[in-house]
Design a protein around this motif. Structure first.
Motif, PDB file in Angstrom:
ATOM      1  N   ASN A 185       0.911  -1.214   0.135  1.00  0.00           N
ATOM      2  CA  ASN A 185       0.510   0.329  -0.067  1.00  0.00           C
ATOM      3  C   ASN A 185       0.715   1.107   0.164  1.00  0.00           C
ATOM      4  N   GLN A 211      -4.893   0.535   7.435  1.00  0.00           N
ATOM      5  CA  GLN A 211      -5.550   1.638   6.731  1.00  0.00           C
ATOM      6  C   GLN A 211      -7.162   0.469   7.300  1.00  0.00           C
ATOM      7  N   TYR A 264     -13.459   4.086   7.137  1.00  0.00           N
ATOM      8  CA  TYR A 264     -13.106   3.963   6.198  1.00  0.00           C
ATOM      9  C   TYR A 264     -11.552   4.169   5.395  1.00  0.00           C
ATOM     10  N   ARG A 265     -11.206   3.191   5.781  1.00  0.00           N
ATOM     11  CA  ARG A 265      -9.688   3.206   5.172  1.00  0.00           C
ATOM     12  C   ARG A 265      -8.421   3.751   6.231  1.00  0.00           C
ATOM     13  N   ASP A 266      -9.322   4.548   7.402  1.00  0.00           N
ATOM     14  CA  ASP A 266      -8.520   4.618   8.348  1.00  0.00           C
ATOM     15  C   ASP A 266      -8.625   4.143   9.905  1.00  0.00           C
ATOM     16  N   LYS A 286      -3.330   5.625  11.110  1.00  0.00           N
ATOM     17  CA  LYS A 286      -2.453   6.444  10.332  1.00  0.00           C
ATOM     18  C   LYS A 286      -2.763   8.726  10.403  1.00  0.00           C
ATOM     19  N   SER A 323      -6.529  -0.367  -5.179  1.00  0.00           N
ATOM     20  CA  SER A 323      -6.834   1.107  -5.286  1.00  0.00           C
ATOM     21  C   SER A 323      -6.303   2.377  -4.836  1.00  0.00           C
ATOM     22  N   LYS A 349      -8.900   6.837  -2.695  1.00  0.00           N
ATOM     23  CA  LYS A 349     -10.515   6.197  -1.912  1.00  0.00           C
ATOM     24  C   LYS A 349     -11.671   6.255  -2.221  1.00  0.00           C
ATOM     25  N   ASN A 350     -12.713   6.274  -1.987  1.00  0.00           N
ATOM     26  CA  ASN A 350     -13.720   6.922  -3.011  1.00  0.00           C
ATOM     27  C   ASN A 350     -14.412   8.052  -1.927  1.00  0.00           C
ATOM     28  N   GLU A 362      -5.247   6.598  -1.641  1.00  0.00           N
ATOM     29  CA  GLU A 362      -5.610   5.324  -0.475  1.00  0.00           C
ATOM     30  C   GLU A 362      -3.791   5.368  -0.070  1.00  0.00           C
TER      31      GLU A 362
END
Ligand code: EPU
Length: 338
Positions: free
Chosen positions: A53, A123, A161-163, A167, A237, A240-241, A333
């Motif tokens: 990542n 993440q 979300y991814r967090d 981080k 990805s 991030k979305n 991301e």
């Protein structure tokens, strides 16, 4: 302790970027990690684990510590649950297969995610309606400043979300050495509502799937959409979305009624960055050896010898284009190492 010099990091990052490390040390246990952090000759350290990542943009002058601490053990169990302790250097997917072989449920939707177990909490990895936090109990991390091991509960990790905490406030301060996961031994809670999983199971005529069948479905979907880093360098990805508030979303939805979206809460909506990027015309585009994957526009790829800078320039170009067209800011991301 053998410190190597001038090591290519190509094999250590899934993007396959040929950056160099001036100094490199393999870490196989917590004691070795403690000793390495105390090395006075190398005040700057850089931690690399699964390398799945990150985008390395420049050569690394610091001492690179490659976290390769292995081991999986059962620390607690009753009739319904098992708690596993997984050391940070275990490969995530191999560990998922290990749990499935023993009939433990909870990680099946997270099959085939590249990278190592120790970086999963950073993440809060997620896929197909499930996130790490759903089976996470705690993790142990070494504080870089004093080399003490500290335990983090699920709450302390502050997953989003991814967090996570790692981080944000905890960034650059801790190295995760192990994590504990709580899995089911029976009455597994299957999560097959994600459209693509349902369709994949239906295709195979499966109506009451087992955890292994869900895993197989996830593996098929991932293989059909996402490139294998061993064949084509990538970091999953790249962005991030974006999460839009209600008014931003309403404006977007009025103009682009056919765009896919997910409702996150009463007043927040997620829009797939892959769709936005595809609409900007980037899907499948190639610039030298840097490119946008042909089956999933959210994934940037390295066709062989792209530099970190070339991938980063492409990412910048994509971000600008999405901002111009949709007035939406998409954020990486992936951890960009400059
Ligand atoms: N889409 C497009 N064009 C594209 C890609 C996607 O129009 O090029 C549309 C799809 O048609 C679909 C929607 O966007 O309607 C969502 O696509 P997909 O199901 O592939 O999921 P995603 O939102 O693009 C996220 C995660 C993935 C995870 C999948 C499945 C993020 C940043 N990514 O992708 O995670 O595997 O959902 O749960 O949240 C990763 O983090 O590295 C990763 C691969």
């Amino acid at each position: 302790m053998e410190i190597l010099q001038h090591i290519s990091l190509k094999e250590y990052n899934s993007f396959g970027i040929s950056a160099k490390a001036d100094y490199f040390l393999e870490i196989n246990n917590e004691e070795a990690l403690r000793e390495a952090l105390q090395l006075r000759d190398h005040p700057e350290k850089f931690i690399i684990s699964g390398g799945s990542n990150m985008l390395i943009v420049n050569d690394i002058k610091a001492l690179v510590l490659h976290i390769n601490i292995k081991g999986i053990e059962i620390v607690e169990e009753d009739e319904d649950h098992v708690i596993l302790k997984v050391m940070a250097g275990e490969n995530w997917h191999q560990m998922v297969l290990w749990t499935l072989e023993r009939g433990y449920g909870g990680l099946e939707n997270l099959s085939l995610i590249p990278g190592s177990a120790g970086t999963a909490p950073i993440q809060n990895i997620g896929a197909y309606g499930v996130e790490l936090k759903d089976s996470f109990e705690s993790c142990t991390a070494m504080e870089i400043a004093n080399q003490e091991l500290k335990q983090f509960s699920k709450e302390a990790c502050r997953f989003g979300y991814r967090d996570s905490f790692f981080k944000n406030e905890g960034k650059g301060k801790y190295i995760i050495t192990s994590l504990c996961l709580k899995l089911t031994k029976r009455n597994h809670k299957l999560n097959t509502t994600y459209g693509a999983i349902e369709a994949e199971l239906q295709k195979k005529g499966i109506t009451h799937p087992t955890i292994n069948e869900v895993s197989q479905a996830v593996i098929s979907i991932r293989k059909s959409k996402l490139p294998d880093p061993k064949e084509l360098g990538n970091s999953g990805s790249f962005f991030k979305n974006p999460v839009l508030d209600k008014s931003e979303f309403d404006r977007f939805h009025q103009r682009y009624a056919d765009a896919p979206y997910y409702k996150v809460s009463e007043d927040t909506y997620k829009v797939p960055a892959g769709w936005l990027i595809e609409q900007c015309g980037f899907k499948g585009k190639r610039y030298g050896d840097a490119g946008v994957h042909k089956r999933q526009a959210l994934v940037l790829v390295n066709y062989g010898s792209a530099s970190g800078k070339e991938i980063m320039d492409l990412a910048d170009k994509i971000q600008k284009s999405v901002l111009d067209k949709f007035n939406i800011r998409i954020l990486p991301e992936v951890n960009i190492i400059k």
